[in-house]
Design a protein around this motif. Structure first.
Motif, PDB file in Angstrom:
ATOM      1  N   GLY A  34      43.337  90.570  80.907  1.00 49.33           N
ATOM      2  CA  GLY A  34      43.225  89.179  81.327  1.00 49.33           C
ATOM      3  C   GLY A  34      43.586  88.159  80.282  1.00 49.33           C
ATOM      4  N   VAL A  35      44.021  88.602  79.097  1.00 47.20           N
ATOM      5  CA  VAL A  35      44.377  87.688  78.010  1.00 47.20           C
ATOM      6  C   VAL A  35      45.899  87.694  77.844  1.00 47.20           C
ATOM      7  N   LEU A  36      46.498  86.513  77.885  1.00 50.42           N
ATOM      8  CA  LEU A  36      47.950  86.372  77.803  1.00 50.42           C
ATOM      9  C   LEU A  36      48.384  86.138  76.363  1.00 50.42           C
ATOM     10  N   ARG A  37      49.400  86.880  75.947  1.00 49.77           N
ATOM     11  CA  ARG A  37      50.026  86.670  74.640  1.00 49.77           C
ATOM     12  C   ARG A  37      51.493  86.373  74.869  1.00 49.77           C
ATOM     13  N   ILE A  38      51.940  85.213  74.380  1.00 45.35           N
ATOM     14  CA  ILE A  38      53.332  84.821  74.537  1.00 45.35           C
ATOM     15  C   ILE A  38      54.139  85.397  73.383  1.00 45.35           C
ATOM     16  N   LEU A  39      55.236  86.087  73.736  1.00 38.21           N
ATOM     17  CA  LEU A  39      56.084  86.720  72.728  1.00 38.21           C
ATOM     18  C   LEU A  39      57.238  85.821  72.308  1.00 38.21           C
ATOM     19  N   GLY A  40      57.702  84.976  73.199  1.00 37.32           N
ATOM     20  CA  GLY A  40      58.830  84.102  72.897  1.00 37.32           C
ATOM     21  C   GLY A  40      59.591  83.775  74.164  1.00 37.32           C
ATOM     22  N   ARG A  41      60.632  82.949  74.014  1.00 36.96           N
ATOM     23  CA  ARG A  41      61.424  82.556  75.162  1.00 36.96           C
ATOM     24  C   ARG A  41      62.541  83.569  75.412  1.00 36.96           C
ATOM     25  N   LEU A  42      62.665  83.945  76.670  1.00 34.04           N
ATOM     26  CA  LEU A  42      63.701  84.894  77.033  1.00 34.04           C
ATOM     27  C   LEU A  42      65.095  84.333  76.790  1.00 34.04           C
ATOM     28  N   ASP A  43      65.255  83.021  76.977  1.00 31.43           N
ATOM     29  CA  ASP A  43      66.576  82.418  76.837  1.00 31.43           C
ATOM     30  C   ASP A  43      66.911  82.060  75.387  1.00 31.43           C
ATOM     31  N   GLU A  44      66.030  82.384  74.443  1.00 32.14           N
ATOM     32  CA  GLU A  44      66.301  82.135  73.030  1.00 32.14           C
ATOM     33  C   GLU A  44      66.476  83.435  72.247  1.00 32.14           C
ATOM     34  N   ALA A  45      66.418  84.564  72.939  1.00 31.02           N
ATOM     35  CA  ALA A  45      66.568  85.853  72.263  1.00 31.02           C
ATOM     36  C   ALA A  45      67.949  85.955  71.614  1.00 31.02           C
ATOM     37  N   VAL A  46      68.005  86.605  70.463  1.00 34.04           N
ATOM     38  CA  VAL A  46      69.241  86.802  69.708  1.00 34.04           C
ATOM     39  C   VAL A  46      69.713  88.239  69.929  1.00 34.04           C
ATOM     40  N   THR A  47      70.969  88.378  70.367  1.00 35.26           N
ATOM     41  CA  THR A  47      71.552  89.706  70.536  1.00 35.26           C
ATOM     42  C   THR A  47      72.459  89.988  69.351  1.00 35.26           C
ATOM     43  N   THR A  48      72.042  90.925  68.520  1.00 35.22           N
ATOM     44  CA  THR A  48      72.769  91.203  67.285  1.00 35.22           C
ATOM     45  C   THR A  48      73.071  92.693  67.204  1.00 35.22           C
ATOM     46  N   GLY A  49      74.342  93.031  67.155  1.00 37.71           N
ATOM     47  CA  GLY A  49      74.732  94.435  67.104  1.00 37.71           C
ATOM     48  C   GLY A  49      74.265  95.224  68.300  1.00 37.71           C
ATOM     49  N   GLY A  50      74.144  94.568  69.446  1.00 36.58           N
ATOM     50  CA  GLY A  50      73.702  95.236  70.662  1.00 36.58           C
ATOM     51  C   GLY A  50      72.202  95.334  70.812  1.00 36.58           C
ATOM     52  N   LEU A  51      71.427  94.856  69.851  1.00 38.15           N
ATOM     53  CA  LEU A  51      69.970  94.877  69.908  1.00 38.15           C
ATOM     54  C   LEU A  51      69.428  93.465  70.091  1.00 38.15           C
ATOM     55  N   THR A  52      68.247  93.372  70.672  1.00 35.24           N
ATOM     56  CA  THR A  52      67.639  92.068  70.972  1.00 35.24           C
ATOM     57  C   THR A  52      66.544  91.748  69.969  1.00 35.24           C
ATOM     58  N   VAL A  53      66.600  90.533  69.434  1.00 37.81           N
ATOM     59  CA  VAL A  53      65.588  90.036  68.502  1.00 37.81           C
ATOM     60  C   VAL A  53      64.966  88.785  69.109  1.00 37.81           C
ATOM     61  N   VAL A  54      63.642  88.764  69.220  1.00 38.05           N
ATOM     62  CA  VAL A  54      62.922  87.596  69.734  1.00 38.05           C
ATOM     63  C   VAL A  54      62.574  86.689  68.551  1.00 38.05           C
ATOM     64  N   PRO A  55      63.118  85.473  68.500  1.00 43.11           N
ATOM     65  CA  PRO A  55      62.906  84.621  67.322  1.00 43.11           C
ATOM     66  C   PRO A  55      61.448  84.404  66.961  1.00 43.11           C
TER      67      PRO A  55
END
Length: 388
Positions: free
Chosen positions: A279-300
């Protein structure tokens, strides 16, 4: 039974001043809450350019759906404002749930622009509590030196305010401001993610910080310290996207009846990734701000949380910059602590100790301040444009 009085059906501009003149808008907001006035479009009274931008996009003077109380412009990331249509019932539900969570109604200190949802909610909560606001003028920026006098001017009883993280960071460097904030019953902190070191400093100083999550589309914050307010519903789908629903939900966007964010009745589709545990929400980041580098995804935001623990980093923003080999390379823009000079090698080593090396920044830019859009959100598009 008294006859129903029809409401005005056109959207009207509400010019919102700053400083001591802010209370001039309270009668119009009171009528709106009571269902006796027109729907209102808040705009900053002294900013002709912003007025033209908002009115050009949101069309005051034209009809609005019955029951709408406020049309609040979103800060957005596209440059074109959308108008979240908020009912008086939703705004009341938000204010009542906030006071319930915080321990009861009280007086409010306004230290945010009053035409944005967070500032408007300070005024509306005060109206619901029957108290007038104490106002700090932020037209020329936030000065923490004004906090002691402002807090001292608040009436006895429970006392609250809302801030964004950049304001709290400034206040923590002023001992008198820290003492003033410690005298409040709660500080709602939202608009952007709050660095963990800032939260620790504030709480160690005796400041009661409540982290909020929400947006204009939910009448502002609707999740406090990860827990939804009464009447708010939260879910996270298989793609980790956060969905919000419940009593504070907007009735769509003005002029955009088919917008996909409101396509599922009763729910708002956010652009945030999150985790919901017990029941506790943790925000990881914005989906539309993710960085795709070398085919991998990094959440700023995940990388920023690590970098903000570095003793030389006061504030930072992680962005993706064009790279001919990787597609995007991870870069960090840093506001250093006073007298500190962090190096790229130091920050790469620091990041790699907690995260995969893919998340470690490949470029470092040092700036005196991060550009902001809206109340407290880092303008990543401006940073990408500047450093690309």
């Amino acid at each position: 039974m008294a006859a129903h009085r029809p409401r005005l059906v056109n959207l009207e501009v509400l010019p919102v001043p700053s400083g001591d003149a802010v209370p001039e808008v309270l009668p119009a907001l009171r009528r709106m809450l009571d269902g006796d006035g027109p729907a209102l479009l808040p705009v900053p009274a002294a900013d002709d350019r912003e007025i033209r931008r908002l009115t050009g996009a949101l069309h005051p003077g034209e009809p609005v759906d019955d029951g709408i109380g406020l049309v609040v412009a979103t800060s957005g990331t596209t440059g074109t404002p959308k108008g979240a249509q908020l009912t008086a019932a939703a705004l009341r539900a938000s204010g009542d749930a906030t006071h319930e969570r915080l321990g009861g109604p009280g007086s409010w200190l306004l230290a945010l622009p009053a035409h944005h949802i967070a500032g408007l909610q300070v005024l509306l909560r005060g109206l619901l509590a029957g108290t007038g606001p104490v106002v700090i003028d932020v037209a020329d920026g936030f000065d923490p030196g004004r906090l002691p006098a402002a807090v001292a001017a608040m009436p006895a009883g429970r006392r609250y305010t809302s801030l964004v993280p950049t304001q709290l960071i400034k206040a923590l460097d002023d001992p008198a401001a820290v003492a003033a904030l410690a005298g409040l019953d709660a500080i709602l902190l939202g608009g952007a993610a709050t660095p963990a070191p800032v939260l620790r400093r504030a709480r160690d100083a005796g400041i009661t910080v409540v982290r909020t999550y929400g947006m204009s589309e939910t009448c502002g914050g609707c999740v406090y310290d990860g827990v939804p307010l009464a009447g708010t519903t939260v879910r996270v789908d298989a793609q980790s996207r956060v969905w919000l629903g419940g009593a504070t939900l907007a009735r769509g966007y003005r002029g955009l009846p088919d917008h996909p964010a409101f396509a599922e009745p009763g729910w708002f589709r956010t652009d945030d990734a999150g985790e919901l545990t017990d029941g506790v929400l943790r925000i990881l980041g914005r989906l539309d701000e993710a960085v795709t580098t070398g085919g991998l995804t990094v959440v700023p935001q995940v990388v920023e949380a690590v970098l903000l623990e570095h003793p030389a980093v006061r504030e930072c923003a992680v962005i993706g910059l064009p790279d001919p080999r990787l597609g995007q390379r991870v870069a960090v823009v840093v506001v250093p602590e006073a007298g500190a000079s962090p190096t790229l090698d130091e920050l790469r080593t620091w990041t790699s100790a907690s995260l995969d090396v893919t998340a470690a920044p490949r470029a470092l830019y040092v700036v005196p301040a991060l550009p902001l859009r809206g109340p407290g959100k880092v303008d990543r598009r401006a940073l990408v444009a500047r450093f690309s």
